[in-house]
Design a protein around this motif. Structure first.
Motif, PDB file in Angstrom:
ATOM      1  N   PHE A 212       2.251   6.577   6.608  1.00 13.62           N
ATOM      2  CA  PHE A 212       1.847   6.705   5.204  1.00 13.62           C
ATOM      3  C   PHE A 212       1.758   8.171   4.807  1.00 13.62           C
ATOM      4  CE2 PHE A 212      -1.914   6.363   7.892  1.00 13.62           C
ATOM      5  CZ  PHE A 212      -2.665   7.458   7.501  1.00 13.62           C
ATOM      6  N   SER A 213       1.674   8.360   3.506  1.00 11.50           N
ATOM      7  CA  SER A 213       1.502   9.706   2.943  1.00 11.50           C
ATOM      8  C   SER A 213       0.515   9.605   1.781  1.00 11.50           C
ATOM      9  CB  SER A 213       2.845  10.250   2.448  1.00 11.50           C
ATOM     10  OG  SER A 213       2.680  11.513   1.858  1.00 11.50           O
ATOM     11  N   LEU A 214      -0.432  10.555   1.726  1.00 10.94           N
ATOM     12  CA  LEU A 214      -1.484  10.522   0.718  1.00 10.94           C
ATOM     13  C   LEU A 214      -1.396  11.729  -0.205  1.00 10.94           C
ATOM     14  CD1 LEU A 214      -4.494   9.603   3.057  1.00 10.94           C
ATOM     15  CD2 LEU A 214      -3.002   8.032   1.795  1.00 10.94           C
ATOM     16  N   ASP A 215      -1.680  11.488  -1.478  1.00 10.13           N
ATOM     17  CA  ASP A 215      -1.827  12.572  -2.450  1.00 10.13           C
ATOM     18  C   ASP A 215      -3.314  12.894  -2.600  1.00 10.13           C
ATOM     19  OD1 ASP A 215       0.710  13.345  -3.235  1.00 10.13           O
ATOM     20  OD2 ASP A 215       0.906  11.711  -4.697  1.00 10.13           O
ATOM     21  N   GLY A 216      -3.637  14.177  -2.674  1.00 12.43           N
ATOM     22  CA  GLY A 216      -5.020  14.583  -2.883  1.00 12.43           C
ATOM     23  C   GLY A 216      -5.835  14.694  -1.613  1.00 12.43           C
TER      24      GLY A 216
END
Length: 286
Positions: A212-216
């Motif tokens: 996964f990849s997260l913003d913020g």
């Protein structure tokens, strides 16, 4: 010529099927009593840039009892098919024992080029029975929707033969768990959103179950997650699932169902002429 009585031989074949079901139920009971969660480790890793991965892996071997029980299951079903073929040879030849008795068995063949050689094993059977057995061969598996392959007789007999041969000639089977998930749960901190999520295909048993990849995301934040995973039992060497219903448990059910149907029809000995219809066997696995 009076037809020899073979009802007792066929009854022994059905008794073998019942015994195979008993062994598969014992294996299921062994599996259900395991602390499956305790056999697995869960890890979550996340980098400072918000990319991460989620993994669930098996920590140790499964009980050898499972291997022994499934070996017995395979033996009984394969022997039931061979026994039914022997009973058919007695009926159709009018001899008990039939000629070349040691060469008689139920052939299961994956290559049409090899069929003439394999067909010698049923040379003493009548033409209808020989046609029926040929139509059931793995090389004659019809093209059907993936969701229906689990109930197909050709495929089930091919699985039975491959697994029984491996168990008989090489070693006990090696069981392992397969872990799959459709939607792992990520409890994101305030201000963080999910940018991307890639879930490992169900046919793949290696590597993280999800990336996964997260913003913020910022260092020092905490991320809580649940793999929301299904843990299934599988055998080393088995082909990948064709559909979500193509589980190990359903494969066992389908093999038993089809062996029972095949032997019932061999015993009935009532056949459709080649020009009138195509022969097919189908069923539902619940």
């Amino acid at each position: 010529m009076a037809q020899p009585q073979t009802d007792d031989l066929f009854e022994k074949c059905f008794a073998r099927i019942d015994r195979a079901v008993y062994h598969s139920n014992e294996a299921a009971d062994t599996w259900n009593k395991l602390d499956v969660l305790g056999l697995h480790g869960i890890s979550l890793r996340i980098e400072s840039d918000g990319t991460g991965e989620f993994n669930v892996r098996q920590l140790g071997p499964l009980p050898q009892t499972l291997e022994l029980l499934i070996g017995e299951y395979l033996y009984q079903l394969r022997a039931a098919l061979d026994g039914a073929t022997y009973a058919c040879a007695i009926e159709d030849s009018g001899q008990n024992p039939p000629a070349k008795a040691s060469t008689i068995e139920f052939p299961i063949c994956g290559s049409i080029a090899d069929w003439p050689k394999q067909a010698r094993k049923i040379a003493q059977l009548n033409p209808g029975r020989r046609r029926f057995i040929e139509a059931l061969q793995p090389f004659a598996e019809p093209s059907v929707d993936a969701s229906l392959r689990i109930a197909n007789a050709n495929r089930s007999l091919g699985l039975l033969n491959d697994l029984a041969r491996l168990d008989r000639h090489r070693r006990l089977h090696t069981f392992f768990t397969t872990i799959g998930t459709d939607a792992p749960i990520l409890d994101l901190p305030e201000g963080v959103s999910l940018k991307s999520l890639v879930i490992r295909p169900s046919s793949d048993h290696t590597g993280p179950i999800a990336r996964f990849s997260l913003d913020g995301w910022r260092e020092g934040m905490e991320l809580h997650a649940n793999p929301n995973a299904d843990i299934e039992l599988s055998l080393e060497g088995m082909p990948p699932a064709a559909h979500n219903n193509d589980t190990f448990a359903n494969r066992l059910k389908s093999i038993v169902m089809n062996v029972r149907i095949v032997i019932s029809l061999l015993q009935k000995n009532s056949w459709i002429e080649p020009a009138s219809s195509r022969l097919s066997i189908s069923g539902i696995v619940s």
